[in-house]
Design an enzyme around this catalytic site. Structure first.
Site, PDB file in Angstrom:
ATOM      1  N   GLY A  92     -30.843  -8.477  17.202  1.00 56.60           N
ATOM      2  CA  GLY A  92     -31.111  -8.002  17.043  1.00 56.60           C
ATOM      3  C   GLY A  92     -31.654  -7.358  19.108  1.00 56.60           C
ATOM      4  CG  ASN A  93     -29.221  -4.754  19.503  1.00 55.06           C
ATOM      5  OD1 ASN A  93     -29.340  -3.254  19.036  1.00 55.06           O
ATOM      6  ND2 ASN A  93     -28.323  -5.695  19.097  1.00 55.06           N
TER       7      ASN A  93
ATOM      8  CB  SER B 275     -23.824  -9.199  24.392  1.00 55.61           C
ATOM      9  OG  SER B 275     -23.447  -9.235  22.804  1.00 55.61           O
ATOM     10  N   GLY B 276     -26.247 -11.131  22.967  1.00 53.56           N
ATOM     11  CA  GLY B 276     -26.258 -13.059  23.447  1.00 53.56           C
ATOM     12  C   GLY B 276     -26.439 -13.292  23.568  1.00 53.56           C
TER      13      GLY B 276
ATOM     14  CB  SER C 243     -26.998  -4.830  23.119  1.00 45.41           C
ATOM     15  OG  SER C 243     -26.408  -4.833  21.375  1.00 45.41           O
ATOM     16  CB  SER C 244     -22.101  -6.361  20.476  1.00 48.72           C
ATOM     17  OG  SER C 244     -23.245  -6.924  19.970  1.00 48.72           O
ATOM     18  CG  ASP C 245     -24.952  -4.081  17.507  1.00 47.02           C
ATOM     19  OD1 ASP C 245     -24.132  -3.978  17.435  1.00 47.02           O
ATOM     20  OD2 ASP C 245     -25.775  -4.605  17.738  1.00 47.02           O
TER      21      ASP C 245
ATOM     22  CG  HIS D 131     -29.289  -3.465  15.256  1.00 43.20           C
ATOM     23  ND1 HIS D 131     -29.405  -2.659  13.999  1.00 43.20           N
ATOM     24  CD2 HIS D 131     -28.417  -4.032  15.417  1.00 43.20           C
ATOM     25  CE1 HIS D 131     -28.868  -3.676  13.266  1.00 43.20           C
ATOM     26  NE2 HIS D 131     -28.179  -4.481  13.689  1.00 43.20           N
TER      27      HIS D 131
ATOM     28  CG  HIS E 286     -29.478  -8.272  11.421  1.00 40.34           C
ATOM     29  ND1 HIS E 286     -27.974  -8.796  10.504  1.00 40.34           N
ATOM     30  CD2 HIS E 286     -29.101  -7.200  12.026  1.00 40.34           C
ATOM     31  CE1 HIS E 286     -26.983  -8.287  11.736  1.00 40.34           C
ATOM     32  NE2 HIS E 286     -27.448  -7.484  12.621  1.00 40.34           N
TER      33      HIS E 286
ATOM     34  CG  ASP F 241     -50.328   6.788   6.927  1.00 38.97           C
ATOM     35  OD1 ASP F 241     -50.615   7.971   6.581  1.00 38.97           O
ATOM     36  OD2 ASP F 241     -50.855   5.605   6.617  1.00 38.97           O
TER      37      ASP F 241
ATOM     38  CG  HIS G  86     -24.968  -3.917  10.402  1.00 39.77           C
ATOM     39  ND1 HIS G  86     -24.270  -2.435  10.946  1.00 39.77           N
ATOM     40  CD2 HIS G  86     -25.841  -4.583  11.025  1.00 39.77           C
ATOM     41  CE1 HIS G  86     -24.719  -3.165  12.642  1.00 39.77           C
ATOM     42  NE2 HIS G  86     -25.358  -4.745  12.523  1.00 39.77           N
TER      43      HIS G  86
ATOM     44  CE1 TYR H 288     -55.522   5.769  11.233  1.00 40.22           C
ATOM     45  CE2 TYR H 288     -54.580   5.624  13.029  1.00 40.22           C
ATOM     46  CZ  TYR H 288     -55.161   4.791  12.330  1.00 40.22           C
ATOM     47  OH  TYR H 288     -55.147   3.369  12.022  1.00 40.22           O
TER      48      TYR H 288
END
Lengths: 239, 239, 239, 239
Positions: free
Chosen positions: A34-35, A51-52, A80-82, A101, A103, A126, A175, A232
């Site tokens: 994730g990132n 990344s990683g 990040s690769s994304d 992002h 998973h 909501d 994805h 609210y």
């Protein structure tokens, strides 16, 4: 003024670092799956996770600063690769300040199923005014040329007739989910909410595949929190 | 005597505060998605959680005291946006002393499915004498006029021929569960039980959609704990 | 010699106390929804959890000692309301030394579904040589006369042609699981295993309702751990 | 040089010990239901978990050293009863350095269902280039003669036309998953990933039994992390 700029950027690094760790503590991320990023619109700079890099050893200073062309401006790591997906979203959705992002299990299950998550309860309403859309398949060209940028393009296309502020998230087909918000904290919150909505919707349709929801109830709940006459929570001036 | 009244109210604030935190530690609440309240019938006062305040920073003193018309009598915050639902239930169910509302995952899934939870096991029968009902759809009028009050009215209508003491909870369609009890601790307990019953029922029907339960076994278990000759637990005088 | 007897009984109280707490830490019990007991066959005494006492405040000395007629021999509390089920099992299954009852989620779901858990994997076969049976419905007479004793009778009937040592557990229809073993620690272990087997079987049939298992593989795994030539684990003399 | 060899072996024992404990902390193992091993190819020695020893008391020195014939070279305990499966895999897959076996819930559910896990998302494609295969039934001969060795043979047969480096795991029918990697840490990581993939795939097919995945997206993701031009993570020289 240079010093102030430095302080701002340092604060943003801290926020992005916290956001990434919060995703882990909310159970949305395994390993480095994730990132999170945040943008300083004035400077045109994005702070993003490297990344990683293991979350166990990651430090605030490891956050990477890139410009809108994806060039590294600060930081010793690869971003990040994304990253190019994030940049595409920041360019197309001018009102967002942070992107996440993951998973996460149930949201990814819907993405793998290739299905939008229908709005079937007030928990959903909501936070998201309509169904949470799933993108179409990417073409071979999109996959093999500029994959991460095109992932962003496909998301933007999905929102052609939708308001990304009212629907702060998407499922990328086969994805996983991307969420966003006015800042990175809100993007994290929306990723937690999306995962819970995805789980509830999965269960609800298992119990009753023919279920329905009154769209007026959905509208009421969204307006109660986000409309012009939202009531609210506490009045902003209360703080 | 005024002092005693103060002490009572202070104790009730503490109980309501604890109840809200217990909902979090039982895993029934994400962020601020729930609320608990308790009533002092003698004084005609209700203590309820403030709206949208983070559980991390919430203090006992932040609990809001309102009267039966919903007017704030004590406290610096707005009360829970669901306050008028609580008031409606306190007015119609004179024997209850505490109310809890959550969006707990499995109970909400049944609410979104629009289905009552059938009584299919002794776990259910130990706490609820019959099916846990799901309300009907609300009308547009109910949604757009006095929504939270009408949510209470719809629940009360659902219990027209039911005993709210024997069935201490309900599913509001496309929304989520409300539970209650003689005090707020019991209302919290019933919300935990309802979530577990909802999960077990979901699984049971997935395993065998044609399952059945002997209604006499249900009656036996409810009576064993709640009947005139109840014999579960320790005799009250033992304490 | 009286002193030695006291020491033995004290040790058994400690084991039963630990077993009840272990059920909580394994996630099998909510509130007071379960009970564990152990028998001293020589003395004809059973140590069992008190009824409805909170696990948070429960002490070793709160364990109740009863004889085979269910009369309290030691302890200030009422024994578990399921005591007569335990007694019935100890009388009919002479080789067991401990019993556990829970309402653990997945095992209870199968019980509510009224279905035996088919043997479909080596995890199951490592502990249970065949399907884990579900009892038949109880009659009105059984329910309204001596309910808890008859629950035991129904279990014993279910094992008429089965070996309770090779199948150390059962599902009571619309109620939940009972497990047992040579001592109460083993009964706890079997309750943990049964819950996991129940979950795996639920998932497996959801994935493939037509699945099958080679009965020879089941036999091999059971024999590997429990047969005359068992070779799993360390040789007993190794300890 | 003898001393260096000793130090290497000691390090490998520590790694195998850590790997076994990591399986527990990742929630993949109950009681003693799993085992991890690592090989020193130069010495022809395998370090493996002892059989049936509690993880709570297990020490680094309890790891067992065996040769390629399964003879114990060091250690006071019997090696894991699955040792011969590990040996068979090390012999047939010359590029792997570590192996893990668990009965993790969702992977085991697919194994019990007798189904390969289809590649339906990028989470899967980031680690496994194709479907994760399920073996065929074992024959009676295989089961009753050299069961553990034959379990390895059946796995190797399943990979006749597959690359075990690109698909670092398998489901043994009606049993559970084995995973491997260049070292035992990677084998553990792959077992965590397999369990998550198994859960996501279970959910995805429940949501949409007709789902599909573009094989080009799968290829892209696998190549992005494992291809000749992989660009995920940090350049090796960065470290």
């Amino acid at each position: 003024m240079g010093d102030y700029k430095e302080i701002d950027l340092q604060k943003l690094k801290q926020k992005v670092y916290n956001a990434n760790l919060d995703l882990v503590s909310h159970g949305l991320i395994i390993f480095t799956w994730g990132n999170a990023s945040a943008i300083d619109r004035e400077k045109g700079l994005i702070v993003i996770k490297p990344s990683g890099v293991s979350y166990k050893t990651m430090a605030v200073e490891d956050m990477v600063v890139v410009n809108m062309e994806g060039e590294v401006m600060e930081g010793k790591y690869q971003p990040s690769s994304d990253m190019n997906t994030h940049i595409e979203l920041y360019k197309s959705f001018p009102d967002i300040g942070g992107i996440v992002h993951t998973h996460s299990t149930y949201a990814t299950a819907w993405a793998q199923a290739g299905k939008s998550i229908p709005i079937i309860g007030t928990t959903h309403a909501d936070y998201f005014s309509e169904d949470i859309p799933c993108t179409l398949d990417m073409t071979s060209d999109e996959i093999f040329n500029a994959y991460e940028k095109e992932t962003g393009t496909v998301i933007v296309k999905t929102f052609k007739d939708k308001n990304p502020i009212h629907i702060p998230g998407v499922l990328v087909k086969n994805h996983g989910p991307f969420t966003w918000g006015k800042d990175v904290e809100k993007a994290v919150e929306n990723s937690v909410v999306l995962e819970e909505i995805a789980k509830m919707a999965y269960l609800s349709f298992s119990i009753n595949p023919e279920l329905t929801m009154n769209s007026k109830l959905a509208k009421k709940h969204f307006e109660r929190k986000h409309g012009d006459n939202a009531y609210y929570g506490q009045k902003k001036t209360n703080k």
